[in-house]
Motif scaffolding. Structure first.
Motif: not given
Length: 252
Positions: A12, A15-16, A20, A94, A99, A104, A107
């Motif tokens: 997670q 990927d985030l 970003e 999101f 997630i 988030l 990240a």
């Protein structure tokens, strides 16, 4: 109905983080410029007044302007980023994914921190050269510098999702930045401040960030670093928890 299982936390995050980072790949030059110019001018101006006070005061000038860069660039950009995502509906998108909110935030913070690193290196090396300070880098600096950035990231995300518009969030962020720089021994040694400002500084994470940075970049290395690290870690947990409660999110 089939329910999507969440990916492992490290996937997670990765990927985030890439999402970003790609969102800001065209703006890194502007981020680096604004994160460098203001602190360097601060070092030149404050250094001209503090030079006669000795190396101790100059260390406060150097580290205080590093904290200023973290506040204006790291926290400030995350305020704008999360406020815009809230307004544009990106957070709603999101929220449909399996997630976690904290991942988030982490990240986004990591992506901005990577983009901020060139400014940090320039301010640290250039400021030390301008002030004629000899740095004593401790290996723990690799741990302390990100630790100082994460509480500000959590605070930035919290402000960003708490106000109706990006303009309101940015205004509150600028006010908070000024307060965090002026209360407590961040830019100015405690013996040069009124006692009440020193005591108020214990309420600000910027005070503990500046203290920790001074120890690992300049010295001396003392047990106070344990207190600074503990308070900064608590600020991370509290700010991330508050964002988790404040951010409107439908669980996957």
């Amino acid at each position: 109905m089939h329910t999507r299982l969440p990916l492992p936390l490290h996937l997670q995050f990765w990927d985030l983080f890439l999402i970003e980072l790609s969102n800001w790949r065209w703006g890194w030059r502007n981020l680096a410029l604004t994160g460098t110019v203001l602190p360097m001018f601060g070092i030149i101006l404050l250094g001209s007044f503090a030079r006669e006070l000795g190396a101790h005061a100059l260390a406060f000038v150097l580290v205080g302007n590093l904290v200023m860069a973290l506040l204006f660039e790291h926290m400030g950009k995350l305020i704008s980023h999360f406020a815009y995502m809230k307004m544009a509906g990106s957070l709603d998108y999101f929220a449909t994914l399996p997630i976690r909110k904290a991942v988030l935030i982490l990240a986004a913070s990591s992506a901005f921190f990577i983009l901020f690193l060139p400014s940090l290196v320039v301010v640290l090396a250039g400021g030390a050269w301008i002030l004629r300070l000899q740095l004593h880098l401790h290996p723990l600096a690799l741990f302390v510098i990100p630790l100082c950035a994460l509480p500000l990231a959590g605070i930035g995300a919290l402000i960003g999702v708490s106000f109706r518009t990006p303009e309101e969030a940015s205004a509150v962020g600028r006010l908070l930045t000024i307060l965090m720089l002026t209360i407590g021994p961040v830019l100015i040694p405690p013996d040069r401040l009124p006692e009440w400002l020193v005591w108020l500084g214990f309420l600000s994470p910027a005070t503990y960030a500046a203290s920790a940075l001074r120890q690992v970049l300049w010295g001396p290395f003392t047990a106070r670093l344990l207190l600074d690290a503990a308070v900064l870690s608590a600020c991370i947990l509290i700010s991330f928890w508050l964002v988790d409660r404040k951010m409107d999110w439908r669980e996957g």
